[in-house]
Design a protein around this motif. Structure first.
Motif, PDB file in Angstrom:
ATOM      1  N   GLN A 133       5.945  13.232   1.052  1.00  8.17           N
ATOM      2  CA  GLN A 133       5.175  12.017   0.793  1.00  8.17           C
ATOM      3  C   GLN A 133       5.342  11.013   1.925  1.00  8.17           C
ATOM      4  O   GLN A 133       4.382  10.375   2.362  1.00  8.17           O
ATOM      5  N   ALA A 134       6.544  10.895   2.426  1.00  7.13           N
ATOM      6  CA  ALA A 134       6.811   9.948   3.516  1.00  7.13           C
ATOM      7  C   ALA A 134       6.084  10.357   4.788  1.00  7.13           C
ATOM      8  O   ALA A 134       5.487   9.528   5.480  1.00  7.13           O
ATOM      9  N   THR A 136      11.410   4.434   3.903  1.00  7.41           N
ATOM     10  CA  THR A 136      10.169   5.119   4.249  1.00  7.41           C
ATOM     11  C   THR A 136      10.241   5.904   5.551  1.00  7.41           C
ATOM     12  O   THR A 136       9.417   6.764   5.802  1.00  7.41           O
ATOM     13  N   GLN A 169       2.282   9.597   4.841  1.00 10.97           N
ATOM     14  CA  GLN A 169       1.803   8.212   4.831  1.00 10.97           C
ATOM     15  C   GLN A 169       1.051   7.888   6.120  1.00 10.97           C
ATOM     16  O   GLN A 169       1.524   8.204   7.213  1.00 10.97           O
ATOM     17  N   GLU A 170      -0.077   7.247   5.966  1.00 16.31           N
ATOM     18  CA  GLU A 170      -0.920   6.947   7.113  1.00 16.31           C
ATOM     19  C   GLU A 170      -0.204   6.044   8.124  1.00 16.31           C
ATOM     20  O   GLU A 170      -0.362   6.206   9.338  1.00 16.31           O
ATOM     21  N   GLN A 171       0.594   5.082   7.615  1.00 14.61           N
ATOM     22  CA  GLN A 171       1.270   4.160   8.532  1.00 14.61           C
ATOM     23  C   GLN A 171       2.368   4.838   9.348  1.00 14.61           C
ATOM     24  O   GLN A 171       2.865   4.267  10.315  1.00 14.61           O
ATOM     25  N   GLN A 172       2.748   6.053   8.957  1.00 13.70           N
ATOM     26  CA  GLN A 172       3.754   6.793   9.711  1.00 13.70           C
ATOM     27  C   GLN A 172       3.127   7.856  10.617  1.00 13.70           C
ATOM     28  O   GLN A 172       3.837   8.613  11.264  1.00 13.70           O
ATOM     29  N   ARG A 173       1.795   7.900  10.645  1.00 15.30           N
ATOM     30  CA  ARG A 173       1.105   8.967  11.376  1.00 15.30           C
ATOM     31  C   ARG A 173       1.499   9.029  12.859  1.00 15.30           C
ATOM     32  O   ARG A 173       1.720  10.108  13.403  1.00 15.30           O
ATOM     33  N   THR A 194       0.802  -1.213   0.000  1.00 16.82           N
ATOM     34  CA  THR A 194       0.000   0.000   0.000  1.00 16.82           C
ATOM     35  C   THR A 194       0.834   1.261   0.000  1.00 16.82           C
ATOM     36  O   THR A 194       0.305   2.348  -0.044  1.00 16.82           O
ATOM     37  N   SER A 195       2.141   1.138   0.108  1.00 14.76           N
ATOM     38  CA  SER A 195       2.995   2.325   0.179  1.00 14.76           C
ATOM     39  C   SER A 195       3.112   2.991  -1.173  1.00 14.76           C
ATOM     40  O   SER A 195       3.439   2.356  -2.167  1.00 14.76           O
ATOM     41  N   PRO A 196       2.845   4.309  -1.250  1.00 16.90           N
ATOM     42  CA  PRO A 196       2.946   5.014  -2.510  1.00 16.90           C
ATOM     43  C   PRO A 196       4.371   5.106  -3.008  1.00 16.90           C
ATOM     44  O   PRO A 196       4.603   5.522  -4.125  1.00 16.90           O
ATOM     45  N   LEU A 197       5.324   4.763  -2.161  1.00 16.71           N
ATOM     46  CA  LEU A 197       6.711   4.839  -2.570  1.00 16.71           C
ATOM     47  C   LEU A 197       7.153   3.579  -3.306  1.00 16.71           C
ATOM     48  O   LEU A 197       8.278   3.497  -3.769  1.00 16.71           O
TER      49      LEU A 197
END
Length: 295
Positions: free
Chosen positions: A76-77, A174, A80-84, A5-8
């Motif tokens: 962008q990093a 990321t 990311q929702e997972q880095q919120r 799911t990561s846009p990177l």
């Protein structure tokens, strides 16, 4: 870790580097590393000049951090929702640092104003009896400054412990920007600890050793070597000479007191200017991260 799911990582693996965060060879991250290393190397002394140098280095560091935060891939990093959760921790940390900066700025301003007022009184030379109340007011103000600074120091130490326990995933691409910002936060905490400790003064000293310091400055029985002068705490020296003036009741020491107060005022001015410049950069970095999250 689920990477799908990561846009990177939407590009083929052969193009992964072009979609990743800046590597350690990137000019901006190299600049940040240099500033971080310079700050870590300089945190071995706590004189006013060394702290002023560290504040200048922090300004350079956050100028580089600002350039990093302008990079689309860094933004962008952070978005990311997972880095919120990690980003929110960064924001909490920056808010704490801003609060501590505010406390330090207030402490410097209050001490500076009291120093200037006392210098004005000393120039009128009303005698030691006439000076007693003003000096006691100054020392009472310094006591309040110490109390606020000590409380901020405790908060910084708690924050430092949290930073030392921070951990990241093995996916360097990321979270590289977050790791860099955490490192900047850690060295900032160290510099502010030195600054607050300098403002507070060596309270842990015993009364006998403190009066020994007073005697050295007031009676000038021997010439202080250059290295010892560089280690001196100008604010504490002013406090010490004032205590000695009140204890001795001898007006011949007024000139010594005036000199120490002048040195203290110049020191405070330099530290305040450095802190103010860094404070503005810290606010800018926090606002940039908030804007990234709100886009």
């Amino acid at each position: 870790m689920q990477m799908a799911t990561s846009p990177l990582n939407v590009q083929p693996s052969s193009h992964a580097r072009s979609n990743s965060l800046p590597s350690r060879q990137h000019p901006i991250t190299s600049q940040i590393d240099e500033n971080l290393n310079r700050l870590r190397a300089s945190q071995s002394a706590s004189t006013s000049s060394s702290i002023g140098h560290q504040l200048n280095c922090l300004q350079n560091l956050y100028d580089s951090v600002d350039m990093l935060l302008q990079l689309p891939l860094a933004q962008q990093a952070l978005a990311q929702e997972q880095q919120r959760k990690l980003v929110e921790q960064l924001l909490d940390g920056s808010l704490m640092l801003l609060d501590v900066c505010g406390i330090a700025k207030d402490a410097l301003l209050q001490t500076k104003e009291c120093t200037q007022e006392l210098q004005s009184v000393l120039r009128r030379r009303r005698g030691v009896e006439g000076l007693a109340n003003e000096v006691r007011e100054y020392l009472t103000s310094r006591k309040a400054v110490r109390k606020a600074s000590c409380k901020a120091l405790k908060n910084l130490k708690h924050m430092e412990n949290k930073l030392s326990n921070s951990s990241f995933s093995n996916d360097d691409e990321t979270v590289a920007v977050i790791r860099t910002l955490k490192q900047a936060e850690a060295v900032t905490t160290g510099v502010l600890k030195f600054l607050l400790s300098f403002i507070t003064g060596p309270e842990a000293e015993s009364k006998s050793s403190r009066w020994s310091l007073v005697s050295k400055f007031m009676h000038q029985k021997k010439v202080i070597c250059e290295e010892e002068e560089q280690r001196a705490n100008e604010i504490e020296n002013a406090d010490a000479t004032l205590r000695s003036l009140i204890k001795s009741g001898n007006m011949k020491y007024v000139e010594n007191v005036q000199n120490e107060l002048q040195n203290s005022e110049m020191c405070i001015q330099d530290l305040d200017e450095g802190l103010e410049s860094f404070f503005r950069r810290l606010i800018k970095a926090r606002v940039t991260v908030l804007n990234i999250l709100n886009c």
